[in-house]
Design a protein around this motif. Structure first.
Motif, PDB file in Angstrom:
ATOM      1  N   MET A  85       0.871  -1.172   0.000  1.00  0.00           N
ATOM      2  CA  MET A  85       0.000   0.000   0.000  1.00  0.00           C
ATOM      3  C   MET A  85       0.906   1.219   0.000  1.00  0.00           C
ATOM      4  O   MET A  85       1.900   1.253   0.744  1.00  0.00           O
ATOM      5  CB  MET A  85      -0.889   0.014   1.244  1.00  0.00           C
ATOM      6  N   GLY A  86       0.596   2.226  -0.813  1.00  0.00           N
ATOM      7  CA  GLY A  86       1.482   3.374  -0.851  1.00  0.00           C
ATOM      8  C   GLY A  86       0.765   4.675  -1.155  1.00  0.00           C
ATOM      9  O   GLY A  86      -0.444   4.806  -0.963  1.00  0.00           O
ATOM     10  N   LYS A  87       1.534   5.644  -1.636  1.00  0.00           N
ATOM     11  CA  LYS A  87       0.997   6.976  -1.912  1.00  0.00           C
ATOM     12  C   LYS A  87      -0.089   6.963  -2.979  1.00  0.00           C
ATOM     13  O   LYS A  87      -0.893   7.891  -3.047  1.00  0.00           O
ATOM     14  CB  LYS A  87       2.131   7.905  -2.345  1.00  0.00           C
ATOM     15  N   ARG A  88      -0.091   5.949  -3.830  1.00  0.00           N
ATOM     16  CA  ARG A  88      -1.139   5.831  -4.849  1.00  0.00           C
ATOM     17  C   ARG A  88      -2.468   5.382  -4.247  1.00  0.00           C
ATOM     18  O   ARG A  88      -3.489   5.404  -4.933  1.00  0.00           O
ATOM     19  CB  ARG A  88      -0.707   4.840  -5.930  1.00  0.00           C
ATOM     20  N   ASP A  89      -2.472   4.986  -2.980  1.00  0.00           N
ATOM     21  CA  ASP A  89      -3.646   4.357  -2.392  1.00  0.00           C
ATOM     22  C   ASP A  89      -4.240   5.104  -1.213  1.00  0.00           C
ATOM     23  O   ASP A  89      -5.412   4.891  -0.880  1.00  0.00           O
ATOM     24  CB  ASP A  89      -3.286   2.929  -1.926  1.00  0.00           C
ATOM     25  N   VAL A  90      -3.455   5.961  -0.552  1.00  0.00           N
ATOM     26  CA  VAL A  90      -3.915   6.524   0.713  1.00  0.00           C
ATOM     27  C   VAL A  90      -3.324   7.920   0.896  1.00  0.00           C
ATOM     28  O   VAL A  90      -2.218   8.207   0.429  1.00  0.00           O
ATOM     29  CB  VAL A  90      -3.520   5.598   1.884  1.00  0.00           C
ATOM     30  N   ALA A  91      -4.083   8.801   1.559  1.00  0.00           N
ATOM     31  CA  ALA A  91      -3.596  10.147   1.837  1.00  0.00           C
ATOM     32  C   ALA A  91      -2.385  10.103   2.749  1.00  0.00           C
ATOM     33  O   ALA A  91      -2.274   9.244   3.629  1.00  0.00           O
ATOM     34  CB  ALA A  91      -4.703  10.985   2.470  1.00  0.00           C
ATOM     35  N   PHE A  92      -1.501  11.071   2.559  1.00  0.00           N
ATOM     36  CA  PHE A  92      -0.313  11.168   3.404  1.00  0.00           C
ATOM     37  C   PHE A  92       0.019  12.618   3.732  1.00  0.00           C
ATOM     38  O   PHE A  92       1.055  12.919   4.311  1.00  0.00           O
ATOM     39  CB  PHE A  92       0.889  10.497   2.718  1.00  0.00           C
ATOM     40  N   ASP A  93      -0.861  13.548   3.362  1.00  0.00           N
ATOM     41  CA  ASP A  93      -0.592  14.973   3.559  1.00  0.00           C
ATOM     42  C   ASP A  93      -0.889  15.437   4.976  1.00  0.00           C
ATOM     43  O   ASP A  93      -0.410  16.490   5.405  1.00  0.00           O
ATOM     44  CB  ASP A  93      -1.429  15.801   2.583  1.00  0.00           C
ATOM     45  N   ALA A  94      -1.711  14.699   5.717  1.00  0.00           N
ATOM     46  CA  ALA A  94      -2.137  15.125   7.055  1.00  0.00           C
ATOM     47  C   ALA A  94      -1.910  14.018   8.075  1.00  0.00           C
ATOM     48  O   ALA A  94      -2.693  13.828   9.001  1.00  0.00           O
ATOM     49  CB  ALA A  94      -3.602  15.541   7.037  1.00  0.00           C
ATOM     50  N   GLY A  95      -0.846  13.274   7.900  1.00  0.00           N
ATOM     51  CA  GLY A  95      -0.554  12.150   8.788  1.00  0.00           C
ATOM     52  C   GLY A  95      -0.604  10.838   8.033  1.00  0.00           C
ATOM     53  O   GLY A  95      -1.390  10.667   7.094  1.00  0.00           O
ATOM     54  N   LEU A  96       0.243   9.918   8.424  1.00  0.00           N
ATOM     55  CA  LEU A  96       0.329   8.629   7.747  1.00  0.00           C
ATOM     56  C   LEU A  96      -0.763   7.689   8.254  1.00  0.00           C
ATOM     57  O   LEU A  96      -1.282   7.854   9.353  1.00  0.00           O
ATOM     58  CB  LEU A  96       1.699   8.015   7.982  1.00  0.00           C
ATOM     59  N   PRO A  97      -1.144   6.703   7.434  1.00  0.00           N
ATOM     60  CA  PRO A  97      -2.165   5.739   7.878  1.00  0.00           C
ATOM     61  C   PRO A  97      -1.713   4.992   9.124  1.00  0.00           C
ATOM     62  O   PRO A  97      -0.515   4.817   9.362  1.00  0.00           O
ATOM     63  CB  PRO A  97      -2.315   4.814   6.672  1.00  0.00           C
ATOM     64  N   ARG A  98      -2.716   4.526   9.888  1.00  0.00           N
ATOM     65  CA  ARG A  98      -2.429   3.840  11.143  1.00  0.00           C
ATOM     66  C   ARG A  98      -3.005   2.438  11.118  1.00  0.00           C
ATOM     67  O   ARG A  98      -4.182   2.255  10.776  1.00  0.00           O
ATOM     68  CB  ARG A  98      -3.035   4.615  12.316  1.00  0.00           C
ATOM     69  N   PRO A  99      -2.213   1.416  11.482  1.00  0.00           N
ATOM     70  CA  PRO A  99      -2.752   0.047  11.517  1.00  0.00           C
ATOM     71  C   PRO A  99      -3.908  -0.056  12.500  1.00  0.00           C
ATOM     72  O   PRO A  99      -3.793   0.358  13.658  1.00  0.00           O
ATOM     73  CB  PRO A  99      -1.560  -0.789  11.983  1.00  0.00           C
ATOM     74  N   ALA A 100      -5.033  -0.590  12.026  1.00  0.00           N
ATOM     75  CA  ALA A 100      -6.221  -0.697  12.887  1.00  0.00           C
ATOM     76  C   ALA A 100      -6.525  -2.138  13.248  1.00  0.00           C
ATOM     77  O   ALA A 100      -6.742  -2.467  14.413  1.00  0.00           O
ATOM     78  CB  ALA A 100      -7.428  -0.061  12.197  1.00  0.00           C
ATOM     79  N   THR A 101      -6.560  -3.020  12.233  1.00  0.00           N
ATOM     80  CA  THR A 101      -6.877  -4.423  12.497  1.00  0.00           C
ATOM     81  C   THR A 101      -5.883  -5.320  11.768  1.00  0.00           C
ATOM     82  O   THR A 101      -5.266  -4.929  10.777  1.00  0.00           O
ATOM     83  CB  THR A 101      -8.306  -4.782  12.035  1.00  0.00           C
ATOM     84  N   LEU A 102      -5.781  -6.552  12.258  1.00  0.00           N
ATOM     85  CA  LEU A 102      -4.884  -7.562  11.689  1.00  0.00           C
ATOM     86  C   LEU A 102      -5.679  -8.838  11.488  1.00  0.00           C
ATOM     87  O   LEU A 102      -6.430  -9.264  12.374  1.00  0.00           O
ATOM     88  CB  LEU A 102      -3.706  -7.811  12.627  1.00  0.00           C
TER      89      LEU A 102
END
Length: 413
Positions: free
Chosen positions: A320-337
């Motif tokens: 998963m990278g910049k093509r998939d998720v916003a990164f301008d206001a904080g990086l994604p956070r792991p929620a579930t596994l």
């Protein structure tokens, strides 16, 4: 060549009849953008409760999702209309049956002006847009007159004081007078409908309150002077961070009945676990109504992705990278596994896991040596800033609480 009946979306093969696909069974290639139906329904009801408590109207900003299916959910939940930022976005909303559209922006450029004028001529469409200069008024008026259309316009106000991220808008009485004089030249083409503002660039609640009070006083003065042609007049503002302050300061005006106050938060339907979670926490602390509406807004949009490599004991790489998720206001956070063959349902991801960086298609996940993580594990990530996540996807999956696909949502960016 694509298989018949299958459309490809950023690596997610979504059958045209994709309802019923099971995320936990591996039926959807990853990464995938996934919306929770139950959380969206909660958020829609929560915002409806807030708006009703103040006697206001809601025109959520459609640029957040650019998903007409979500526009319909918002309208069905009581929204007065849908806000957009461009003529292209207005065209998309109109083409999907939205009957009241607010373009919260100035429209410039010959093709854009012609498009707006054509929409203004439609009897089935209530369209509004903004003006903040005599030049803009004259260009818009000429386009509408050429097509025999009359368009409702709102004068945009801007804060009088300097602020970071300067916005469009009239900053003083002289600027307002110039716009009103220009509107008088186009009585057959343009109708003053009220006042618009955006408070999101201001630094604190005190500045926001001062600005909203100016907007309230301005529209009340224009109505009293008979200069507004729409009944009731419109006063509209509020993004997703300060809508409570706008509601508090405009409630008395709205209940007077001569002015319809319209709030425009766009991110509430999906919410997030970053930028807008922080903003909502502040609203819950300072607003007397919000805490009484039950559980607060819930993050409803997550990006699901798989662990693709564990190059060393302290780091995993996720597909998963910049093509998939916003990164301008904080990086994604792991929620579930989730691990297929081991887990019946996703569990909570370890709290110490952290995304430390993104490449185009890769996320670097800091872990601790000895953590139970394996190649192929699926992680759902909470996001910060829904707008810049939605616009990376042409289709999103809506799932029930058992992670089965209920609907495939298309976006039109």
């Amino acid at each position: 060549m694509d298989q018949p009946g299958v459309e490809l979306n950023k690596g997610v093969a979504v059958d045209r009849a994709g309802v019923g696909a099971d995320l936990l069974a591996g039926a959807v290639p990853l990464p995938a953008a996934v919306l929770s139906e139950s959380r969206m329904a909660h958020n829609l009801a929560w915002m409806r409760g807030f708006i009703d408590a103040y006697g206001l109207a809601l025109a959520p900003h459609g640029k957040t999702t650019m998903a007409p299916a979500l526009f319909r959910r918002q309208l069905d939940a009581g929204a007065w209309g849908i806000t957009v930022a461009t003529s292209q976005q207005a065209r998309v909303a109109a083409a999907h049956g939205v009957a009241r559209i607010l373009i919260a922006n100035q429209v410039v450029g010959a093709a854009n002006l012609a498009e707006v004028a054509d929409m203004a001529a439609r009897p089935d469409l209530d369209l509004l847009c903004l003006v903040d200069s005599a030049a803009g008024v004259d260009q818009l008026g000429a386009a509408c007159r050429a097509r025999g259309a009359t368009l409702d316009v709102l004068v945009e106000l801007a804060p009088e004081r300097d602020q970071p991220g300067l916005r469009c808008g009239v900053r003083d009485e002289a600027g307002l007078a110039a716009v009103l004089d220009a509107l008088a030249r186009w009585p057959d083409a343009l109708r003053l409908a009220g006042v618009e503002f955006y408070e999101g660039v201001l630094p604190d609640a005190a500045e926001v309150r001062r600005f909203v009070r100016r907007a309230v006083a301005t529209v009340a003065r224009l109505v009293a002077a008979g200069q507004v042609g729409r009944t009731p007049a419109i006063l509209t503002g509020a993004g997703s961070a300060w809508y409570d302050v706008v509601a508090e300061e405009s409630e008395a005006l709205a209940r007077d009945g001569r002015v319809q106050v319209v709030l425009r938060p766009g991110c509430y339907i999906s919410h997030d676990d970053g930028l807008y979670r922080v903003a909502q926490d502040a609203i819950l602390r300072r607003n007397p109504v919000a805490p009484g509406l039950g559980a607060p807004l819930q993050p409803a949009l997550r990006i699901w992705a798989a662990v693709q490599s564990i190059p060393d004991p302290a780091r995993a790489v996720v597909a998963m990278g910049k093509r998939d998720v916003a990164f301008d206001a904080g990086l994604p956070r792991p929620a579930t596994l989730f691990r297929a063959g081991r887990d019946a349902a996703p569990g909570v991801a370890p709290s110490h896991w952290e995304v430390t960086g993104l490449m185009d298609q890769h996320a670097y996940l800091a872990i601790t040596p000895g953590d139970d993580v394996a190649v192929g594990d699926v992680i759902a990530f909470d996001i910060s800033h829904p707008c810049l996540t939605f616009d990376k996807w042409r289709r999103l999956l809506v799932t029930d609480d058992a992670y089965r696909v209920m609907e495939v949502i298309e976006t039109f960016f």
